[in-house]
Motif scaffolding. Structure first.
Motif, PDB file in Angstrom:
ATOM      1  N   HIS A  72      11.850  33.718  80.790  1.00 54.02           N
ATOM      2  CA  HIS A  72      10.906  34.264  80.222  1.00 54.02           C
ATOM      3  C   HIS A  72      10.967  34.947  79.112  1.00 54.02           C
ATOM      4  CE1 HIS A  72       8.457  35.016  84.379  1.00 54.02           C
ATOM      5  NE2 HIS A  72       9.135  35.196  84.162  1.00 54.02           N
ATOM      6  N   ALA A  73      12.755  35.235  78.523  1.00 56.92           N
ATOM      7  CA  ALA A  73      12.837  35.409  76.966  1.00 56.92           C
ATOM      8  C   ALA A  73      12.237  34.169  76.383  1.00 56.92           C
ATOM      9  CB  ALA A  73      14.127  35.416  77.277  1.00 56.92           C
ATOM     10  N   ARG A  77       8.844  34.655  75.705  1.00 55.67           N
ATOM     11  CA  ARG A  77       8.294  35.747  74.757  1.00 55.67           C
ATOM     12  C   ARG A  77       9.475  34.896  73.634  1.00 55.67           C
ATOM     13  NH1 ARG A  77       4.963  38.439  71.994  1.00 55.67           N
ATOM     14  NH2 ARG A  77       6.243  40.532  70.873  1.00 55.67           N
ATOM     15  N   GLU A 124       6.525  33.328  72.532  1.00 59.09           N
ATOM     16  CA  GLU A 124       4.989  34.392  71.294  1.00 59.09           C
ATOM     17  C   GLU A 124       5.036  34.775  70.197  1.00 59.09           C
ATOM     18  OE1 GLU A 124       4.787  36.489  74.448  1.00 59.09           O
ATOM     19  OE2 GLU A 124       4.322  35.405  76.002  1.00 59.09           O
ATOM     20  N   GLU A 125       6.307  35.336  69.938  1.00 55.45           N
ATOM     21  CA  GLU A 125       7.003  35.564  68.167  1.00 55.45           C
ATOM     22  C   GLU A 125       6.865  34.715  67.686  1.00 55.45           C
ATOM     23  OE1 GLU A 125      10.910  37.095  68.611  1.00 55.45           O
ATOM     24  OE2 GLU A 125      10.204  38.960  69.686  1.00 55.45           O
ATOM     25  N   GLU A 180       2.972  34.401  66.773  1.00 53.33           N
ATOM     26  CA  GLU A 180       2.603  35.689  66.366  1.00 53.33           C
ATOM     27  C   GLU A 180       2.739  35.512  64.560  1.00 53.33           C
ATOM     28  OE1 GLU A 180       4.839  38.338  67.797  1.00 53.33           O
ATOM     29  OE2 GLU A 180       3.425  38.353  70.133  1.00 53.33           O
ATOM     30  N   ILE A 194       0.349  31.556  76.925  1.00 52.91           N
ATOM     31  CA  ILE A 194       1.333  32.583  75.297  1.00 52.91           C
ATOM     32  C   ILE A 194      -0.276  31.792  74.620  1.00 52.91           C
ATOM     33  CG2 ILE A 194       1.904  31.519  73.214  1.00 52.91           C
ATOM     34  CD1 ILE A 194       4.169  30.068  75.280  1.00 52.91           C
ATOM     35  N   GLU A 236      -2.994  35.164  76.210  1.00 58.06           N
ATOM     36  CA  GLU A 236      -1.743  36.201  75.590  1.00 58.06           C
ATOM     37  C   GLU A 236      -2.028  36.296  73.527  1.00 58.06           C
ATOM     38  OE1 GLU A 236       1.649  36.370  76.900  1.00 58.06           O
ATOM     39  OE2 GLU A 236       0.590  37.761  78.680  1.00 58.06           O
TER      40      GLU A 236
END
Length: 231
Positions: free
Chosen positions: A85-86, A89, A92-93, A96, A127, A130
């Protein structure tokens, strides 16, 4: 730099649309050889985008492929759990920040006997939904001549031709704004896998199977399984 020596072993033929020159998106390829990340990485570079991968941790131990992943700052994904899960994330960053993130929706090498894309996992669409960014399907064919599925050696000579086709972004509008429960993520993932399989079919000149290979349905044990679509 990996590009010049790799070009001695591989000739790319590109089909379909170009990759977007700017902006974030998830690039979702098919997966049937351990050397796929290197192939997609070089292909992305040739298409003018710097790749960032969400890649199975064991790939970092593969000769040449592991070196490429480590030195280019890719994201290793461990087995299911907090580290998995890390990694999601971290991807996802990157999205972003307007980066292209490569996620293999199948999660591991396809188990399909004929190398068609198998059932997908949900990390790529999670991903995308979200982050409200596109999923762009891509397929390649010919990589199996460079390194067969489950192969341990690269066969660079004679020079191989690998075809790469980039598809249109998958239409996920029906799912945006909905709760990301398993049914929504599964339906969206099926749409992505159908798009990838269609591209593979174009490259092969064949009709893809009507149903994806499913290791559970076919009584196969998935080794190295990871959650959420990480390869």
């Amino acid at each position: 730099m990996i590009i010049p020596p790799f070009s001695l072993a591989v000739k790319f033929r590109f089909h379909g649309r170009p990759l977007p020159k700017t902006g974030a998106f998830v690039l979702a390829p098919n997966h049937y050889s351990e050397i796929d990340p290197l192939v997609i990485g070089v292909a992305s570079w040739k298409l003018k985008r710097l790749p960032r991968f969400l890649a199975k941790a064991s790939l970092f131990k593969v000769p040449v492929v592991g070196w490429f992943l480590r030195t280019s700052g890719q994201i290793p994904v461990e087995r299911a759990g907090s580290r998995s899960h890390a990694a999601l994330r971290a991807a996802e960053e990157l999205a972003e920040n307007g980066r292209m993130v490569v996620v293999y929706p199948e999660g591991s090498l396809t188990r399909d006997p004929d190398l068609w894309p198998m059932r997908g996992k949900t990390g790529a669409v999670r991903i995308a939904l979200e982050g409200d960014i596109p999923v762009i399907p891509v397929a390649h064919w010919g990589t199996q001549e460079l390194m067969p599925r489950y192969g341990k050696k690269i066969h660079p000579f004679p020079r191989k031709t690998i075809d790469v086709i980039v598809g249109d972004p998958v239409d996920l509008s029906a799912y945006r704004g909905l709760p990301l429960d398993p049914s929504v993520l599964t339906a969206a993932t099926n749409d992505v896998m159908n798009a990838i399989a269609g591209l593979v079919g174009e490259l092969r000149g064949e009709e893809p199977p009507a149903e994806r290979w499913d290791p559970v349905v076919h009584g196969q044990k998935e080794t190295g399984r990871l959650e959420d679509g990480a390869p």
